[in-house]
Scaffold this motif. Structure first.
Motif, PDB file in Angstrom:
ATOM      1  N   CYS A  10       0.828  -1.192   0.000  1.00  0.00           N
ATOM      2  CA  CYS A  10       0.000   0.000   0.000  1.00  0.00           C
ATOM      3  C   CYS A  10       0.872   1.255   0.000  1.00  0.00           C
ATOM      4  O   CYS A  10       0.597   2.213  -0.707  1.00  0.00           O
ATOM      5  N   ILE A  11       1.930   1.231   0.800  1.00  0.00           N
ATOM      6  CA  ILE A  11       2.843   2.368   0.869  1.00  0.00           C
ATOM      7  C   ILE A  11       3.533   2.584  -0.472  1.00  0.00           C
ATOM      8  O   ILE A  11       3.707   3.710  -0.924  1.00  0.00           O
ATOM      9  N   GLU A  12       3.889   1.496  -1.144  1.00  0.00           N
ATOM     10  CA  GLU A  12       4.605   1.596  -2.414  1.00  0.00           C
ATOM     11  C   GLU A  12       3.679   1.896  -3.589  1.00  0.00           C
ATOM     12  O   GLU A  12       4.129   2.257  -4.660  1.00  0.00           O
ATOM     13  N   THR A  13       2.385   1.730  -3.389  1.00  0.00           N
ATOM     14  CA  THR A  13       1.410   1.937  -4.450  1.00  0.00           C
ATOM     15  C   THR A  13       0.889   3.361  -4.380  1.00  0.00           C
ATOM     16  O   THR A  13       0.821   3.951  -3.312  1.00  0.00           O
ATOM     17  N   ASP A  14       0.499   3.891  -5.515  1.00  0.00           N
ATOM     18  CA  ASP A  14      -0.066   5.240  -5.572  1.00  0.00           C
ATOM     19  C   ASP A  14      -1.322   5.291  -4.697  1.00  0.00           C
ATOM     20  O   ASP A  14      -2.323   4.659  -5.008  1.00  0.00           O
ATOM     21  N   PRO A  15      -1.288   6.033  -3.593  1.00  0.00           N
ATOM     22  CA  PRO A  15      -2.432   6.048  -2.679  1.00  0.00           C
ATOM     23  C   PRO A  15      -3.707   6.576  -3.326  1.00  0.00           C
ATOM     24  O   PRO A  15      -4.806   6.163  -2.964  1.00  0.00           O
ATOM     25  N   ASP A  16      -3.580   7.473  -4.289  1.00  0.00           N
ATOM     26  CA  ASP A  16      -4.774   7.986  -4.963  1.00  0.00           C
ATOM     27  C   ASP A  16      -5.467   6.888  -5.760  1.00  0.00           C
ATOM     28  O   ASP A  16      -6.702   6.801  -5.762  1.00  0.00           O
ATOM     29  N   LEU A  17      -4.685   6.041  -6.430  1.00  0.00           N
ATOM     30  CA  LEU A  17      -5.280   4.942  -7.197  1.00  0.00           C
ATOM     31  C   LEU A  17      -5.902   3.895  -6.273  1.00  0.00           C
ATOM     32  O   LEU A  17      -6.954   3.340  -6.581  1.00  0.00           O
ATOM     33  N   VAL A  18      -5.251   3.650  -5.149  1.00  0.00           N
ATOM     34  CA  VAL A  18      -5.799   2.698  -4.185  1.00  0.00           C
ATOM     35  C   VAL A  18      -7.137   3.227  -3.667  1.00  0.00           C
ATOM     36  O   VAL A  18      -8.132   2.515  -3.627  1.00  0.00           O
ATOM     37  N   GLN A  19      -7.155   4.485  -3.284  1.00  0.00           N
ATOM     38  CA  GLN A  19      -8.380   5.087  -2.764  1.00  0.00           C
ATOM     39  C   GLN A  19      -9.468   5.095  -3.831  1.00  0.00           C
ATOM     40  O   GLN A  19     -10.627   4.752  -3.554  1.00  0.00           O
ATOM     41  N   GLN A  20      -9.130   5.486  -5.033  1.00  0.00           N
ATOM     42  CA  GLN A  20     -10.123   5.541  -6.105  1.00  0.00           C
ATOM     43  C   GLN A  20     -10.652   4.151  -6.425  1.00  0.00           C
ATOM     44  O   GLN A  20     -11.848   3.978  -6.662  1.00  0.00           O
ATOM     45  N   LEU A  41      -6.048  -0.131 -14.937  1.00  0.00           N
ATOM     46  CA  LEU A  41      -5.382  -1.129 -14.106  1.00  0.00           C
ATOM     47  C   LEU A  41      -6.046  -2.478 -14.350  1.00  0.00           C
ATOM     48  O   LEU A  41      -7.199  -2.535 -14.779  1.00  0.00           O
ATOM     49  N   SER A  42      -5.356  -3.551 -14.040  1.00  0.00           N
ATOM     50  CA  SER A  42      -5.950  -4.872 -14.205  1.00  0.00           C
ATOM     51  C   SER A  42      -6.971  -5.123 -13.089  1.00  0.00           C
ATOM     52  O   SER A  42      -6.851  -4.551 -11.991  1.00  0.00           O
ATOM     53  N   PRO A  43      -7.972  -5.962 -13.345  1.00  0.00           N
ATOM     54  CA  PRO A  43      -8.932  -6.316 -12.288  1.00  0.00           C
ATOM     55  C   PRO A  43      -8.232  -6.912 -11.065  1.00  0.00           C
ATOM     56  O   PRO A  43      -8.645  -6.677  -9.928  1.00  0.00           O
ATOM     57  N   ARG A  44      -7.161  -7.651 -11.277  1.00  0.00           N
ATOM     58  CA  ARG A  44      -6.402  -8.229 -10.164  1.00  0.00           C
ATOM     59  C   ARG A  44      -5.804  -7.132  -9.283  1.00  0.00           C
ATOM     60  O   ARG A  44      -5.815  -7.221  -8.059  1.00  0.00           O
ATOM     61  N   THR A  45      -5.287  -6.073  -9.918  1.00  0.00           N
ATOM     62  CA  THR A  45      -4.741  -4.945  -9.162  1.00  0.00           C
ATOM     63  C   THR A  45      -5.837  -4.263  -8.356  1.00  0.00           C
ATOM     64  O   THR A  45      -5.626  -3.888  -7.201  1.00  0.00           O
ATOM     65  N   ILE A  46      -7.012  -4.128  -8.943  1.00  0.00           N
ATOM     66  CA  ILE A  46      -8.147  -3.534  -8.232  1.00  0.00           C
ATOM     67  C   ILE A  46      -8.467  -4.368  -7.004  1.00  0.00           C
ATOM     68  O   ILE A  46      -8.615  -3.836  -5.897  1.00  0.00           O
ATOM     69  N   ASP A  47      -8.566  -5.677  -7.172  1.00  0.00           N
ATOM     70  CA  ASP A  47      -8.843  -6.568  -6.038  1.00  0.00           C
ATOM     71  C   ASP A  47      -7.754  -6.470  -4.973  1.00  0.00           C
ATOM     72  O   ASP A  47      -8.053  -6.462  -3.777  1.00  0.00           O
ATOM     73  N   ASN A  48      -6.506  -6.375  -5.395  1.00  0.00           N
ATOM     74  CA  ASN A  48      -5.403  -6.215  -4.446  1.00  0.00           C
ATOM     75  C   ASN A  48      -5.518  -4.895  -3.681  1.00  0.00           C
ATOM     76  O   ASN A  48      -5.261  -4.841  -2.471  1.00  0.00           O
ATOM     77  N   ASN A  49      -5.900  -3.837  -4.386  1.00  0.00           N
ATOM     78  CA  ASN A  49      -6.080  -2.537  -3.743  1.00  0.00           C
ATOM     79  C   ASN A  49      -7.172  -2.604  -2.678  1.00  0.00           C
ATOM     80  O   ASN A  49      -7.018  -2.068  -1.580  1.00  0.00           O
ATOM     81  N   ILE A  50      -8.273  -3.272  -3.005  1.00  0.00           N
ATOM     82  CA  ILE A  50      -9.377  -3.417  -2.054  1.00  0.00           C
ATOM     83  C   ILE A  50      -8.895  -4.186  -0.824  1.00  0.00           C
ATOM     84  O   ILE A  50      -9.180  -3.810   0.318  1.00  0.00           O
ATOM     85  N   SER A  51      -8.144  -5.252  -1.053  1.00  0.00           N
ATOM     86  CA  SER A  51      -7.612  -6.048   0.056  1.00  0.00           C
ATOM     87  C   SER A  51      -6.708  -5.214   0.950  1.00  0.00           C
ATOM     88  O   SER A  51      -6.749  -5.338   2.179  1.00  0.00           O
ATOM     89  N   MET A  52      -5.895  -4.361   0.350  1.00  0.00           N
ATOM     90  CA  MET A  52      -4.998  -3.512   1.136  1.00  0.00           C
ATOM     91  C   MET A  52      -5.783  -2.542   2.012  1.00  0.00           C
ATOM     92  O   MET A  52      -5.460  -2.356   3.186  1.00  0.00           O
ATOM     93  N   VAL A  53      -6.814  -1.932   1.446  1.00  0.00           N
ATOM     94  CA  VAL A  53      -7.617  -0.979   2.220  1.00  0.00           C
ATOM     95  C   VAL A  53      -8.318  -1.695   3.363  1.00  0.00           C
ATOM     96  O   VAL A  53      -8.325  -1.216   4.503  1.00  0.00           O
ATOM     97  N   LEU A  54      -8.905  -2.842   3.083  1.00  0.00           N
ATOM     98  CA  LEU A  54      -9.606  -3.587   4.127  1.00  0.00           C
ATOM     99  C   LEU A  54      -8.649  -4.067   5.212  1.00  0.00           C
ATOM    100  O   LEU A  54      -8.982  -4.042   6.404  1.00  0.00           O
ATOM    101  N   ALA A  55      -7.446  -4.470   4.821  1.00  0.00           N
ATOM    102  CA  ALA A  55      -6.446  -4.882   5.805  1.00  0.00           C
ATOM    103  C   ALA A  55      -6.063  -3.702   6.699  1.00  0.00           C
ATOM    104  O   ALA A  55      -5.925  -3.857   7.925  1.00  0.00           O
ATOM    105  N   GLU A  56      -5.924  -2.550   6.109  1.00  0.00           N
ATOM    106  CA  GLU A  56      -5.592  -1.356   6.889  1.00  0.00           C
ATOM    107  C   GLU A  56      -6.737  -0.995   7.838  1.00  0.00           C
ATOM    108  O   GLU A  56      -6.511  -0.625   8.991  1.00  0.00           O
ATOM    109  N   LEU A  57      -7.972  -1.113   7.364  1.00  0.00           N
ATOM    110  CA  LEU A  57      -9.118  -0.870   8.239  1.00  0.00           C
ATOM    111  C   LEU A  57      -9.121  -1.831   9.423  1.00  0.00           C
ATOM    112  O   LEU A  57      -9.381  -1.427  10.558  1.00  0.00           O
ATOM    113  N   ARG A  58      -8.830  -3.099   9.145  1.00  0.00           N
ATOM    114  CA  ARG A  58      -8.773  -4.086  10.237  1.00  0.00           C
ATOM    115  C   ARG A  58      -7.682  -3.724  11.239  1.00  0.00           C
ATOM    116  O   ARG A  58      -7.869  -3.851  12.447  1.00  0.00           O
ATOM    117  N   LEU A  59      -6.548  -3.251  10.742  1.00  0.00           N
ATOM    118  CA  LEU A  59      -5.461  -2.852  11.644  1.00  0.00           C
ATOM    119  C   LEU A  59      -5.868  -1.646  12.484  1.00  0.00           C
ATOM    120  O   LEU A  59      -5.583  -1.585  13.676  1.00  0.00           O
TER     121      LEU A  59
END
Length: 85
Positions: A10-20, A41-59
């Motif tokens: 998440c840190i290495e990824t563009d936070p704006d794209l992750v959020q969007q 972006l690929s659908p896989r990247t989108i799914d990975n971005n969602i997973s990162m956000v949800l993991a951060e929310l859990r933390l």
């Protein structure tokens, strides 16, 4: 370990794209494929971005809080959280 890797990604990824990715997928209800087309972006990247956000929310919130929100609001728990409950 898995969450730590996701946080690092998440840190290495563009936070704006992750959020969007998250907004388009979870709040607008678009498919990963549709969001991928919009953000070039690929659908896989989108799914990975969602997973990162949800993991951060859990933390940040803890599994117990997430579980309580799901119990109260069902599948709309995230919308209620983002709208200030």
């Amino acid at each position: 370990p898995r969450v730590r890797r996701q946080r690092q990604m998440c840190i290495e990824t563009d936070p704006d794209l992750v959020q969007q990715s998250f907004i388009e997928r979870k709040f607008k209800g678009l498919s990963a494929k549709e969001v991928g087309r919009i953000l070039n972006l690929s659908p896989r990247t989108i799914d990975n971005n969602i997973s990162m956000v949800l993991a951060e929310l859990r933390l940040q919130l803890g599994d117990a809080v997430i579980g309580a929100l799901i119990g109260l609001y069902g599948s709309n728990w995230l919308e209620h959280l983002m709208n200030g409950l």
